[in-house]
Design a protein around this motif. Structure first.
Motif, PDB file in Angstrom:
ATOM      1  N   ASP A 166      18.050  75.805  26.046  1.00 25.64           N
ATOM      2  CA  ASP A 166      16.719  75.538  25.513  1.00 25.64           C
ATOM      3  C   ASP A 166      16.550  76.285  24.178  1.00 25.64           C
ATOM      4  O   ASP A 166      16.641  77.503  24.136  1.00 25.64           O
ATOM      5  CB  ASP A 166      15.691  76.034  26.543  1.00 25.64           C
ATOM      6  N   PRO A 167      16.311  75.578  23.073  1.00 31.41           N
ATOM      7  CA  PRO A 167      16.240  76.253  21.775  1.00 31.41           C
ATOM      8  C   PRO A 167      15.046  77.201  21.656  1.00 31.41           C
ATOM      9  O   PRO A 167      15.081  78.124  20.844  1.00 31.41           O
ATOM     10  CB  PRO A 167      16.109  75.096  20.775  1.00 31.41           C
ATOM     11  N   GLU A 168      13.995  76.991  22.428  1.00 24.91           N
ATOM     12  CA  GLU A 168      12.819  77.853  22.292  1.00 24.91           C
ATOM     13  C   GLU A 168      12.844  79.027  23.266  1.00 24.91           C
ATOM     14  O   GLU A 168      12.244  80.057  23.004  1.00 24.91           O
ATOM     15  CB  GLU A 168      11.536  77.040  22.506  1.00 24.91           C
ATOM     16  N   ASN A 169      13.502  78.848  24.381  1.00 27.26           N
ATOM     17  CA  ASN A 169      13.576  79.954  25.345  1.00 27.26           C
ATOM     18  C   ASN A 169      14.967  79.956  25.983  1.00 27.26           C
ATOM     19  O   ASN A 169      15.124  79.632  27.145  1.00 27.26           O
ATOM     20  CB  ASN A 169      12.484  79.800  26.414  1.00 27.26           C
ATOM     21  N   PRO A 209       9.222  87.945  23.683  1.00 26.46           N
ATOM     22  CA  PRO A 209       8.952  86.724  22.916  1.00 26.46           C
ATOM     23  C   PRO A 209       9.806  86.545  21.662  1.00 26.46           C
ATOM     24  O   PRO A 209       9.730  85.525  21.024  1.00 26.46           O
ATOM     25  CB  PRO A 209       7.485  86.880  22.531  1.00 26.46           C
ATOM     26  N   GLU A 245      13.447  84.724  17.115  1.00 20.96           N
ATOM     27  CA  GLU A 245      12.852  84.960  15.790  1.00 20.96           C
ATOM     28  C   GLU A 245      13.944  85.294  14.780  1.00 20.96           C
ATOM     29  O   GLU A 245      15.004  85.814  15.142  1.00 20.96           O
ATOM     30  CB  GLU A 245      11.861  86.125  15.863  1.00 20.96           C
ATOM     31  N   GLU A 250       8.965  94.758  19.524  1.00 23.18           N
ATOM     32  CA  GLU A 250       8.750  93.885  20.689  1.00 23.18           C
ATOM     33  C   GLU A 250       9.755  94.197  21.798  1.00 23.18           C
ATOM     34  O   GLU A 250       9.406  94.153  22.975  1.00 23.18           O
ATOM     35  CB  GLU A 250       8.839  92.408  20.289  1.00 23.18           C
ATOM     36  N   GLY A 275       8.200  73.962  23.822  1.00 23.47           N
ATOM     37  CA  GLY A 275       8.848  75.229  24.142  1.00 23.47           C
ATOM     38  C   GLY A 275       8.258  76.381  23.358  1.00 23.47           C
ATOM     39  O   GLY A 275       8.070  77.478  23.888  1.00 23.47           O
ATOM     40  N   GLU A 276       7.932  76.135  22.086  1.00 31.25           N
ATOM     41  CA  GLU A 276       7.402  77.224  21.260  1.00 31.25           C
ATOM     42  C   GLU A 276       5.976  77.606  21.634  1.00 31.25           C
ATOM     43  O   GLU A 276       5.485  78.644  21.223  1.00 31.25           O
ATOM     44  CB  GLU A 276       7.522  76.911  19.769  1.00 31.25           C
ATOM     45  N   ARG A 324       4.892  77.795  30.656  1.00 35.96           N
ATOM     46  CA  ARG A 324       5.051  79.052  31.402  1.00 35.96           C
ATOM     47  C   ARG A 324       3.789  79.920  31.377  1.00 35.96           C
ATOM     48  O   ARG A 324       3.646  80.823  32.197  1.00 35.96           O
ATOM     49  CB  ARG A 324       6.231  79.850  30.828  1.00 35.96           C
ATOM     50  N   HIS A 367       9.110  66.525  18.150  1.00 32.86           N
ATOM     51  CA  HIS A 367       8.773  66.866  19.528  1.00 32.86           C
ATOM     52  C   HIS A 367       8.034  65.771  20.259  1.00 32.86           C
ATOM     53  O   HIS A 367       8.155  65.639  21.461  1.00 32.86           O
ATOM     54  CB  HIS A 367       7.857  68.096  19.558  1.00 32.86           C
ATOM     55  N   ARG A 392       4.716  79.507  16.871  1.00 38.96           N
ATOM     56  CA  ARG A 392       5.111  80.097  18.147  1.00 38.96           C
ATOM     57  C   ARG A 392       3.916  80.833  18.738  1.00 38.96           C
ATOM     58  O   ARG A 392       3.061  81.331  18.001  1.00 38.96           O
ATOM     59  CB  ARG A 392       6.243  81.095  17.882  1.00 38.96           C
ATOM     60  N   TYR A 433       3.142  83.655  22.175  1.00 36.81           N
ATOM     61  CA  TYR A 433       3.724  84.359  23.318  1.00 36.81           C
ATOM     62  C   TYR A 433       2.702  85.287  23.943  1.00 36.81           C
ATOM     63  O   TYR A 433       1.695  85.638  23.326  1.00 36.81           O
ATOM     64  CB  TYR A 433       4.982  85.126  22.909  1.00 36.81           C
ATOM     65  N   LYS A 450       1.357  88.756  25.387  1.00 39.96           N
ATOM     66  CA  LYS A 450       1.581  90.186  25.246  1.00 39.96           C
ATOM     67  C   LYS A 450       0.295  90.904  25.633  1.00 39.96           C
ATOM     68  O   LYS A 450      -0.778  90.554  25.134  1.00 39.96           O
ATOM     69  CB  LYS A 450       1.961  90.525  23.802  1.00 39.96           C
ATOM     70  N   LYS A 481       1.148  82.770  16.368  1.00 39.86           N
ATOM     71  CA  LYS A 481       1.669  82.961  15.014  1.00 39.86           C
ATOM     72  C   LYS A 481       1.689  81.617  14.302  1.00 39.86           C
ATOM     73  O   LYS A 481       2.302  80.674  14.775  1.00 39.86           O
ATOM     74  CB  LYS A 481       3.086  83.536  15.067  1.00 39.86           C
TER      75      LYS A 481
END
Lengths: 288, 663
Positions: free
Chosen positions: A162-165, A184, A188, A212, B347-348, B353, B402, B467, B469, B471, B478
């Motif tokens: 998976d390119p994103e995760n 995350p 990057e 991070e 995915g980004e 999830r 996408h 992206r 995420y 935290k 972002k």
């Protein structure tokens, strides 16, 4: 499976420990690597920044020499990217094949697949086989797997995770007993290509990644690219100057961590070449 | 002796720019059999049409060739013109010198020569044309509407109020569709439920409407005016006639005890749980529960049966089975609506999830008074009231890598509405909207978006989010603000993705069943994008709402009413006229191989027995059902004994054209 191994120039110089540890690990795991004779530089990154033909012709010179192998194996993310893209384009584009033949004097149809060592470990060997051969599990070690921006891209050409995760490195190191943290910044950019032009930007990007990883509780960052490695390992003093934070975060190639688990002697892993000392990591393992 | 009139149209500059129309007319006049040839700027205009009528009368024409646009555009127009002058309309042909000549060529000389040739071919064809009379087929004046969302409800009510019977088939347990899930609607902010639920009740009580919920159309046979539709009524396991809608069963279902239930509530898009026997929402029509057999303990391991025990009306019936009914209808309105792309596709953006990354429809449920939070904006993960919400527009739309390349059309407006409603509920909260362009075309639409920005304080950032995420209990978003050229980082409590509007899964199978063309994304195709937006190429089948393309409520309602008016127009006659350009079988030479039946995409070929006077069977031959035949000609080209002829495209006509090529 037989693999034609492409070490790549970075692994002959600044990242010699990547090459050394990769060979040791493959040796322990019974993966037979035979080095491609007379291989040449893949051209990353000056070749594809100047001429598209050059960026395909250079890898073609090496790929044309591959005989009797099921796949070409690489460890460096940039070598992998360049060889994989060249192989893909040569396969798809007959006109390009002709132009490469004219320019480089070799015929290459990109038939032998180019594979990254992580792909081979996960999908050919399988993590169960790694788990069986682990001698010193990396118990208690929290690892932030850092894939960088290049390894999984472009997804249409690379497509082994998976390119994103991505998960492959996490799975390999988890099989070695490590605890891989969710964080995350796996994919990057570290900014390595701006190292000379905009060190301020690179310093910020490196700081973001290191921060991070630390915030996710990692003791160590695992990488699969010599440029990422240099950048993150070497720049921690600059980061400390610019941002006032001293991370002291060891940055290891995934092969080095895997080698430790497989019981490869430290000499065979080149741990002495790291800038940020891996001593805390080793002590943690010894204590476990 | 043929006397053909040729009329060359300039189409303003569309044709005349590339084709020398005067020269084409001069050339046409020299062709054998041509009695009159003239060019004119707009042949389809009133003076243009009068020109044709006068010429027919003055020159005693026996055939007409109009050299202009595609027959798709104006064949009907010119055939009517010809008929007004007393000529049979099928003695008029069109030579397409626009789409197939002037629009695709640049060289004026060559294009003019090609136009001359196209005219010559049609002149040769029209000499062989014969007068044809329209076909009359009987019409069953009852309509089927597939889909019980706002589109289907509107179409059904309009047809029913026009005095005709309607069968409304809805797949789910209740009608209402997506509109029943919405909180408030743009640009007026009326409550969706308040304007929707009365219409749902009206459907249920209307004497002309038969409502089948929890039912699906399985098979469609026949043709315009005469469809036979097979409908499967799935077993609810609750007797609709006995059930009083008291709700006792759902409150006692052990699967429904809030903390232990694992069954996601579809109506709340998984933001809440429901029992195994359930009514999808309190205002459902009909207010009759249905048993979800996959999750029901009685059906899974034979134990339980609590609902049956507690039902005071004895309406729960575990032995109920699916029922299959067949209905005769004359027209079909497809109103199957849309779905939203899953927010997990990106995915980004977490790839599904992160619980606090939701889609626009889920946010509607959080805003809705009937939603899982009773209308309080609370985020799914921990129920906290979000103080910063980031809305991301075009999540999947206009994204070739996408998602889908098309614009989903409604997201700009509903995102502005979301930002506004959020602000109304969380006064101290801050809404950010990442957008590519703001598309707010529509009455009072742009004003609405400006209000969200200028009066309600939503911060609009032009750019994409690269992206996000999790935290420290927040979502770090972002992105880029491309107007200031700066990267942006926002710590948000909730992220709402305006995911792309997609066709319903299975819309392609339905389209195939109805023989309606559909595009690569599963949206059903209208017959003409401008002039026939609610009809399809399958006669008697009409489209309403988002099954055709993404559209908002006003547009959906307008299209549904338009479809209903087409149906009522069809039902205004006991018999309907059809074009006679259909296939006809020569029964004397047909050998009964039925290859024609195999190639016919419309199922128009029937078997006909030929018997002698004493009733002995001589042979079985093909027969074309004129009501079904669409005149595609596949059978005529397949027939090995040359026994099938397509009226209006006979061998004589086609060979005459071929013989004229390159003369």
């Amino acid at each position: 499976m037989s693999y034609a191994y492409f070490p790549g120039c970075s692994q002959q110089g600044m990242a010699a420990e990547f090459d050394r540890s990769a060979r040791s690990v493959c040796d322990r795991l019974g993966i037979a690597l035979s080095e491609i004779p007379d291989w040449v530089c893949c051209g990353a990154t000056p070749a594809h920044a100047t001429s598209h033909l050059l960026s395909i012709a250079l890898p073609a010179l090496t790929l044309a020499k591959v005989k009797d192998a099921d796949a070409v194996a690489t460890v460096c993310a940039a070598c992998y990217s360049r060889l994989r893209i060249a192989s893909h384009e040569l396969r798809e584009d007959a006109e390009l094949r002709a132009r490469v033949k004219e320019a480089a004097g070799v015929e290459c149809a990109g038939e032998v697949p180019v594979r990254h060592l992580l792909d081979i470990l996960c999908n050919d060997l399988g993590v169960a086989a790694i788990r069986e051969r682990v001698k010193r599990p990396l118990a208690g070690l929290k690892v932030a797997c850092y894939y960088g921006c290049l390894l999984m891209r472009p997804p249409k050409v690379v497509a082994f995770d998976d390119p994103e995760n991505p998960r492959v490195m996490d799975e390999v190191l988890a099989a070695a007993g490590a605890e891989c943290v969710e964080w995350p910044y796996k994919t990057e950019c570290c900014g390595a290509s701006l190292s000379l032009a905009r060190p301020d930007v690179v310093c910020k990007l490196a700081n973001d990644i290191l921060r991070e990883a630390r915030d996710a509780g990692a003791h160590v960052i695992a990488v699969a690219c010599p440029l990422c490695h240099t950048n993150l390992d070497l720049r921690q003093a600059d980061v400390a100057r610019q941002y006032g934070v001293r991370y002291e975060m060891p940055v290891l190639f995934f092969t080095q961590l895997l080698g430790l688990a497989l019981g490869v002697p430290e000499k065979g892993l080149g741990l002495n070449r790291l800038i940020v000392s891996p001593k805390p990591v080793l002590e943690k393992l010894a204590a476990a | 002796m043929a006397r053909v009139g040729v009329f060359i149209c300039h189409c303003g500059e569309n044709i005349a720019r590339t084709v020398d129309c005067a020269r084409v007319a001069e050339y046409a006049a020299t062709l054998p059999g041509v009695a009159h040839a003239v060019d004119y700027r707009y042949m389809c205009s009133d003076p243009g049409q009068r020109l044709i009528e006068t010429a027919i009368r003055e020159h005693g024409l026996t055939g007409v060739v109009v050299a202009s646009c595609s027959p798709h555009m104006h064949e009907v127009t010119f055939r009517r013109t010809v008929a007004r002058a007393g000529l049979n309309p099928f003695l008029c042909e069109m030579a397409n010198i626009r789409e197939q000549c002037s629009w695709v060529h640049e060289d004026r000389e060559a294009a003019t020569a090609k136009a001359c040739e196209l005219v010559r071919l049609m002149v040769e064809k029209v000499k062989w044309n014969t007068a044809l009379e329209p076909i009359h087929v009987p019409v069953t004046r009852k309509a089927l509407v597939i889909g019980g969302g706002i589109a289907g409800i509107q179409a059904a009510l309009d047809i029913a109020n026009g005095g005709r019977e309607v069968i409304l088939v809805e797949k789910g347990p209740s009608i209402g569709g997506h509109m029943a899930q919405l909180s408030e609607t743009f640009p007026t902010l009326d409550c969706s439920q308040c304007i929707m639920t009365p219409r749902m009740v009206e459907v249920k009580n209307h004497p002309n409407i038969t409502l089948y919920t929890y039912a699906e159309v399985e098979k469609v046979d026949g043709y315009i005016g005469n469809f036979a539709v097979t409908i499967r009524k799935k077993a609810r396991c609750v007797d609709e006639a006995l059930c009083t809608g008291c709700g006792e069963c759902q409150s006692k279902c052990p699967q429904g005890k809030l903390k232990t239930s694992v069954i996601p509530n579809e109506f709340d898009l998984g933001l809440s749980r429901r029992p195994a026997i359930y009514v999808p929402f309190p205002q459902a029509v009909p207010n009759v529960p249905v048993i979800d057999k996959e999750h029901c303990r009685y059906f899974q391991d034979g134990k339980c049966g609590v609902c049956q025990k507690v039902c005071p009306a004895k309406a729960v019936d575990f032995t109920q089975t699916d029922q299959v009914v067949t209905e005769q209808v004359g027209a079909i309105v497809v109103a199957t609506g849309y779905d939203v792309m899953s927010s997990g596709e990106y995915g980004e953006y977490g790839g599904g999830r992160y619980p606090d990354v939701i889609d626009g429809l889920q946010f509607e449920r959080l805003l809705s008074a009937s939603g899982p939070t009773g209308g309080e904006v609370k985020r799914p993960s921990d129920g906290k009231v979000p103080e910063t919400v980031v809305f991301i527009a075009c999540a999947g739309s206009r994204d070739r890598s996408h998602g889908v390349p098309y614009c989903s059309k409604i997201c700009c407006m509903y995102t502005a509405k979301h930002a506004m409603l959020y602000k109304h509920k969380v006064h101290h909260g801050q809404a950010y909207v990442f957008y590519m362009d703001i598309r707010a075309g529509g009455k009072n639409y742009d004003e609405f978006v400006r209000r969200a920005i200028e009066e309600e304080g939503a911060v609009y950032l032009r750019g994409r989010v690269s992206r996000l995420y999790q935290k420290d209990g927040q979502l770090i978003v972002k992105g880029a603000d491309t107007l200031s050229g700066q990267p942006v980082e926002i710590a948000a409590d909730l992220v709402v993705l305006a995911t792309a509007i997609q066709a319903r899964p299975g819309s392609d199978a339905l389209a195939q069943m109805l023989k309606v063309p559909y595009d690569g994304y599963g949206f059903l195709s209208e017959a003409h994008p401008k002039l026939r937006p609610v009809e399809t190429n399958s006669a008697g089948v009409y489209l309403a709402g988002a099954c055709q393309a993404p559209k908002d409520i006003p547009e959906t309602v307008a299209q549904a009413s338009a479809a209903a008016s087409k149906v009522l127009g069809l039902f205004s006659m006991e018999q309907m006229e059809r074009e006679p350009t259909v296939s006809v079988v020569n029964e004397r030479t047909c050998i009964g191989c039925f290859d024609c039946e195999r190639v016919c995409p419309f199922g128009a070929i029937e078997h006909r027995e030929i018997r002698d006077r004493r009733g002995n069977l001589l042979k079985v031959v093909s027969h074309v059902n004129e009501g079904v035949c669409a005149g595609c000609g596949a059978c005529a080209t397949t027939c090995r004994s040359g026994s099938i002829e397509l009226r209006g495209y006979t061998d004589e006509q086609v060979f005459a054209q071929i013989a004229a090529v390159g003369v």
